[in-house]
Design an enzyme around this catalytic site. Structure first.
Site, mmCIF file in Angstrom:
data_model
loop_
_atom_site.group_PDB
_atom_site.id
_atom_site.type_symbol
_atom_site.label_atom_id
_atom_site.label_comp_id
_atom_site.label_asym_id
_atom_site.label_seq_id
_atom_site.Cartn_x
_atom_site.Cartn_y
_atom_site.Cartn_z
ATOM 1 N N ASN A 179 -6.697 0.824 -2.148
ATOM 2 C CA ASN A 179 -7.395 1.616 -1.111
ATOM 3 C C ASN A 179 -6.715 2.959 -0.847
ATOM 4 O O ASN A 179 -6.353 3.294 0.273
ATOM 5 C CB ASN A 179 -7.549 0.815 0.187
ATOM 6 C CG ASN A 179 -6.245 0.306 0.749
ATOM 7 O OD1 ASN A 179 -5.266 0.134 0.026
ATOM 8 N ND2 ASN A 179 -6.212 0.056 2.042
ATOM 9 N N ASP A 233 2.449 -6.908 2.517
ATOM 10 C CA ASP A 233 1.344 -6.072 2.996
ATOM 11 C C ASP A 233 1.893 -4.781 3.623
ATOM 12 O O ASP A 233 1.443 -4.357 4.690
ATOM 13 C CB ASP A 233 0.453 -6.829 3.992
ATOM 14 C CG ASP A 233 -0.856 -6.095 4.268
ATOM 15 O OD1 ASP A 233 -1.154 -5.112 3.574
ATOM 16 O OD2 ASP A 233 -1.584 -6.504 5.194
ATOM 17 N N HIS A 275 1.633 3.636 8.270
ATOM 18 C CA HIS A 275 0.922 4.716 8.968
ATOM 19 C C HIS A 275 1.999 5.430 9.775
ATOM 20 O O HIS A 275 2.974 4.791 10.213
ATOM 21 C CB HIS A 275 -0.152 4.168 9.897
ATOM 22 C CG HIS A 275 -1.205 3.358 9.201
ATOM 23 N ND1 HIS A 275 -2.208 3.930 8.453
ATOM 24 C CD2 HIS A 275 -1.411 2.008 9.132
ATOM 25 C CE1 HIS A 275 -2.994 2.974 7.949
ATOM 26 N NE2 HIS A 275 -2.524 1.803 8.347
ATOM 27 N N HIS A 305 0.881 -1.174 0.000
ATOM 28 C CA HIS A 305 0.000 0.000 0.000
ATOM 29 C C HIS A 305 0.916 1.221 0.000
ATOM 30 O O HIS A 305 1.608 1.461 0.987
ATOM 31 C CB HIS A 305 -0.864 0.044 1.259
ATOM 32 C CG HIS A 305 -1.726 -1.177 1.460
ATOM 33 N ND1 HIS A 305 -3.045 -1.226 1.088
ATOM 34 C CD2 HIS A 305 -1.455 -2.384 2.012
ATOM 35 C CE1 HIS A 305 -3.557 -2.409 1.397
ATOM 36 N NE2 HIS A 305 -2.606 -3.136 1.968
ATOM 37 N N PHE A 306 0.934 1.976 -1.111
ATOM 38 C CA PHE A 306 1.851 3.117 -1.204
ATOM 39 C C PHE A 306 1.140 4.471 -1.048
ATOM 40 O O PHE A 306 1.754 5.523 -1.197
ATOM 41 C CB PHE A 306 2.673 3.057 -2.495
ATOM 42 C CG PHE A 306 3.840 2.077 -2.439
ATOM 43 C CD1 PHE A 306 4.176 1.402 -1.272
ATOM 44 C CD2 PHE A 306 4.615 1.839 -3.572
ATOM 45 C CE1 PHE A 306 5.255 0.505 -1.232
ATOM 46 C CE2 PHE A 306 5.700 0.953 -3.539
ATOM 47 C CZ PHE A 306 6.016 0.284 -2.369
#
Ligand code: DOR
Length: 444
Positions: free
Chosen positions: A96, A305, A309, A64-65
């Site tokens: 997402n 994955d 954050h 997720h970039f």
């Protein structure tokens, strides 16, 4: 065989279709053009790789970039910087983002933002929604598309397709293998009260093994009824692994280095909310079954994955804290440490990180050290022991669940289509391009 080369790597141990053995490797025009004894003086650049292992480039099929929309956590440049610093030559990025990758325009804009700016090659998953079901068969074949991703249980962001009717329509409409986040949304909603304020270990109680199993059972049934292939991302439970072993005809299996390496309750004691991810970390008994699946060939691929954050966001009080941890840069050292500890062979690592992704997703011209293939290489020193330090990390989030831990087996070089994207911790120039797929080759 070409008689001159842009680069020749000399004296390394190659891990390729002939097994493992010492050989020189010649590259020209971004492709592998010779394997064997290569005479001196034929190359513009000769790199002595004695003592190192050259593996087919590691392909991380789940990252997720965060670009567009959450660039304070990560962007395509920094995420891919982390990838090549960690020996990863290509990534499949998840939909997402804000806006999510659910349309032709959103996909095209990600491909444009990534081309020549990302340090590694890339493809983007298209997210399934209730509104785009009927277009998915076209979207999945667009340039730069890795296929369709379905959040059957909700996680970060608001992508969700949890009703059977729509899931069946998604499967009926697509041709490529679709990838699933598999947790049962209804059960997650029913059990919300199990979250305990300030106690991230309750995350694992809330999102329990049955939530994962019920969802995976449903997806297997729907895929079998539709006659379609599915990919279950980040499998985390013993029961799912046993079930998936009985359905290798329709379902492929991903596990993450985190689920193989970190376990409850210890991970929550040490890391607190930084150990919070979906599906959650579980106890040693589940972890042992993931290793069983890995050793028995049930597991097809490793995905990191990578879900960055910021430290601040992760420093709030559970359950307000976001789920996910970074991992694209630590996948190779964490797993090579397991290789050094005898938990898997180097050949199996290659199977899981290049041959496996190639086979599952039908990647064209990558996933193998062979003449004619892209010169994507992960060059590693199996003897190097290093501590993961925050200063080494390329991700904007700036932390890792493995910070302070020592791993044996470290990436020394990352070669993307013949270009040194990373050598000895130094970055080269960024020139990422879309991964191509056999089922959707662009017309010349
Ligand atoms: O923990 C997770 N975080 N799991 C996911 O499936 C999504 C990810 C994210 O995007 O933060």
């Amino acid at each position: 065989m070409a008689d001159s080369f842009d680069i020749v790597f000399k004296g390394a141990t190659l891990v390729n279709h002939t097994g493992e053995g010492e050989a020189d490797l010649g590259i020209r025009g971004g492709r592998i053009t010779a394997i064997g004894d290569i005479s001196e003086g034929l190359a513009d650049e000769t790199i002595d790789a004695t003592g190192l292992h050259i593996l087919p480039g590691v392909i991380d099929t789940q990252v997720h970039f965060r670009e567009p929309g959450m660039e304070h956590k990560e962007d395509l440049e920094t995420g891919s910087r982390a990838a090549v610093l960690g020996g990863v030559t290509a990534v499949f990025e998840m939909p997402n983002t804000k806006p999510p990758t659910t349309s032709r325009e959103a996909l095209a804009s990600k491909v444009a933002a990534a081309t020549g700016r990302m340090h590694c090659d890339f493809a983007f998953f298209v997210g399934a929604t209730h509104d785009n079901v009927d277009e998915l068969d076209e979207l999945e074949l667009l340039p730069g598309a890795a296929g369709v991703k379905v959040f059957a249980g909700s996680s970060t962001g608001n992508l969700l397709v949890d009703d059977e009717e729509t899931l069946a329509r998604v499967l009926a409409n697509i041709r490529r293998r679709a990838s699933f986040h598999s947790e049962d949304e209804a059960r997650l909603n029913d059990r919300m009260s199990l979250q305990r304020e300030g106690d991230p270990s309750s995350h694992t109680e809330w999102r329990d093994p049955i939530a994962a199993l019920v969802s995976t059972e449903r997806l297997l049934r729907l895929a079998t009824e539709a006659g379609k292939r599915i990919h279950i991302l980040h499998v985390s439970t013993a029961a799912e692994m046993g079930l998936l072993a009985l359905h290798k005809d329709v379902a492929s299996v991903e596990v993450t280095p985190q689920h193989l390496t970190l376990a409850t309750p210890d991970a929550y004691d040490r890391l607190g909310t930084r150990a919070q991810m979906n599906p959650p970390l579980r106890d040693r008994a589940h972890q042992e079954q993931l290793w069983w699946g890995l050793s028995q060939g049930v597991v097809d691929v490793l995905g990191s994955d990578h879900a960055p954050h910021t430290f601040d966001e992760k420093s709030g009080s559970y359950p307000a804290t976001p789920s996910g941890m970074p991992g694209v840069q630590t996948l190779v050292p964490v797993m090579l440490d397991h290789v050094n500890a005898g938990r898997l062979s180097l050949a199996r690592f290659v199977d899981l990180t290049s041959a496996g992704p190639q086979r599952l997703f039908g990647i064209a011209g990558k996933g193998r050290i062979a003449v004619g293939y892209d010169a994507d290489l992960t060059i590693v020193d199996l003897k190097a022991e290093r501590v993961v330090e925050d200063a080494w990390l390329g991700s904007k989030c700036g932390w890792s669940p493995f910070t302070g831990q020592t791993f044996k087996g470290w990436p020394v070089g990352t070669v993307v289509r013949g270009r040194l994207a990373m050598w000895d911790g130094e970055l080269g120039t960024a020139d990422g391009a879309p991964v191509r797929f056999g089922e959707a080759l662009p017309k010349a």
